[in-house]
Structure formats: C-alpha cells, structure tokens
Enzyme design. Structure first.
Site, PDB file in Angstrom:
ATOM      1  N   GLU A 187      15.467  51.039 -31.129  1.00 17.46           N
ATOM      2  CA  GLU A 187      15.809  51.075 -29.704  1.00 17.46           C
ATOM      3  C   GLU A 187      14.661  50.474 -28.892  1.00 17.46           C
ATOM      4  OE1 GLU A 187      17.613  50.927 -27.347  1.00 17.46           O
ATOM      5  OE2 GLU A 187      18.197  52.846 -26.454  1.00 17.46           O
ATOM      6  N   ASP A 188      14.972  49.961 -27.727  1.00 16.08           N
ATOM      7  CA  ASP A 188      13.913  49.425 -26.872  1.00 16.08           C
ATOM      8  C   ASP A 188      13.182  50.560 -26.146  1.00 16.08           C
ATOM      9  OD1 ASP A 188      16.093  49.929 -25.217  1.00 16.08           O
ATOM     10  OD2 ASP A 188      16.156  47.949 -24.315  1.00 16.08           O
ATOM     11  N   ASP A 197      14.684  56.707 -22.348  1.00 17.91           N
ATOM     12  CA  ASP A 197      14.425  57.074 -20.956  1.00 17.91           C
ATOM     13  C   ASP A 197      14.952  58.498 -20.756  1.00 17.91           C
ATOM     14  OD1 ASP A 197      13.960  56.974 -18.244  1.00 17.91           O
ATOM     15  OD2 ASP A 197      15.265  55.296 -17.837  1.00 17.91           O
ATOM     16  N   PHE A 229      10.031  50.398 -13.974  1.00 18.50           N
ATOM     17  CA  PHE A 229      11.034  49.549 -14.603  1.00 18.50           C
ATOM     18  C   PHE A 229      10.371  48.375 -15.309  1.00 18.50           C
ATOM     19  CE2 PHE A 229      14.806  47.016 -15.241  1.00 18.50           C
ATOM     20  CZ  PHE A 229      15.692  47.992 -15.639  1.00 18.50           C
ATOM     21  N   ARG A 275      14.344  38.538 -19.967  1.00 18.54           N
ATOM     22  CA  ARG A 275      14.274  38.927 -21.380  1.00 18.54           C
ATOM     23  C   ARG A 275      13.355  38.017 -22.178  1.00 18.54           C
ATOM     24  NH1 ARG A 275      18.347  42.725 -22.446  1.00 18.54           N
ATOM     25  NH2 ARG A 275      20.306  42.395 -21.344  1.00 18.54           N
TER      26      ARG A 275
END
Ligand code: 5GP
Ligand code: MG
Length: 178
Positions: free
Chosen positions: A99-100, A103, A152, A165
């Site tokens: 996963e990136d 959160d 963010f 990206r």
C-alpha cells in the site's frame, strides 16, 4: 492547471531508495523460499511496487487490485469497494499487500478483511507511509517505510487529482479548498 501548486520536498529520491532497500532487506529475510503473492493497491503503489520487487531475489507473483477511496476529495468516505478485483487464488498463499499510505486505515482494513476471508496461508502488510494521527481503525503494518505528518503528499506514485505521480521525490502539497 489553474494555479501553481506549492510543493515542498519531504523525502528526496535517495532517501526513498534507501528506505525501499531497507524494506526489501526485511522482506527478503522473511520470505526466502516461500513464493509469495504481492498485491499492490492501485494506483498509488505502482512505483513503490516496481522499485520494491526489483530488490527482491526470490520467485514471487505480482497482482494489482483497485479500490475506490478518496476520489477527488480529501477525506476518506469510509465506504470502500473493489473496483478491480483479483485474478489470482489467495487461498493457501503467502500474501503481502503493498500500500502507499495508511491514513484513516479504512481502505486497508477493508482489503485485509476481504483477503482474510479467502484463507491465505499468511497475510502481511507493507506500506510506504503511515499517518498515525489520522487513524480511525487499528491497522498493523508489518513493513513500514516512513511515518508522516497529517499533510497531503504527492510524488513517487502519489497523486492529487491525478497530478504529480511522476515526480521522483515525495512532497507536501498545499491543499486549497476549491
Ligand atoms: P484511508 O482509507 O487509510 O483513509 O486512505 C488511504 C488511501 O488514501 C491511500 O491508499 C491513499 O491512496 C490515499 N491517501 C491518504 N493520504 C494521502 C496523501 O497524503 N496523498 C495521497 N496522494 N493519497 C493519500
Ligand atoms: Mg490508495
């Protein structure tokens, strides 16, 4: 683009590469001889996954899954669904989810639950970044790259509205209410 984004580099490419190598070393140690199935969560994990697998030195398989999450907004809706499912059999496999960012944890908790029901031999999570201050449900991260503040992030596969990206560093982007 309507306005110039304000980007501040948080992790440079060299630091990211060193972190990916550290994670790969831990994974190499744990999965040697086990032929795991690595499942990347699209789209954010695609660069991380590509860099990580090239640092592993044993046979493995790669899959991608797509979940609906933030959409274009900032806050996680809590409603997660599978947009693009798995083609590989999970039953009896050593599954490692890539996963990136974790959160609120809602996205990954949903996926881990989905996979657990399919009876893998083992199920672990590798995340590039963790935002622990935003957690709504507990998530155990077995291999973690960075602990990050509630900002963010973009770059290295991470987007804001499908932009940024391609950037090789990870930056904080100012989120403007629009
Ligand atoms: P959660 O369900 O844990 O709240 O949301 C996790 C998902 O939100 C991640 O898979 C990631 O795609 C997205 N996300 C969370 N924080 C960030 C961020 O700082 N930048 C970007 N680009 N995506 C994020
Ligand atoms: Mg994601």
């Amino acid at each position: 683009m309507s306005s110039q984004p304000n980007l501040q580099v948080l992790f440079r490419r060299e630091e990211i590469a060193a972190t990916v190598e550290r994670l790969a070393a831990e994974i190499r140690q744990d999965y040697q001889g086990r032929h795991p199935l690595l499942i990347g969560i699209l789209k954010g994990s695609f660069i991380f996954m590509a860099d990580l697998v090239r640092r592993l030195n044993f046979p493995l398989e790669v899959e991608f899954i797509r979940l609906s999450s933030y959409g274009r907004g900032r806050a996680s809706s809590g409603k997660v669904k599978l947009v693009q499912g798995l083609r590989s059999e999970v039953k009896g496999r050593d599954v490692l989810v890539i996963e990136d960012i974790v959160d609120s944890g809602l996205t990954i908790a949903f996926l881990l639950d989905y996979l657990r029901k399919r009876k893998p031999a083992s199920l672990k999570l590798c995340a590039l970044a963790d935002k622990p201050s935003c957690r709504q449900v507990p998530v155990a991260i077995d291999y973690l790259g960075f602990t990050v503040p509630d900002k963010f992030l973009v770059g290295y596969g991470l987007d804001r509205d499908e932009q940024f990206r391609y950037l090789p560093d990870i930056s904080v982007v100012e989120v403007k209410a629009d």
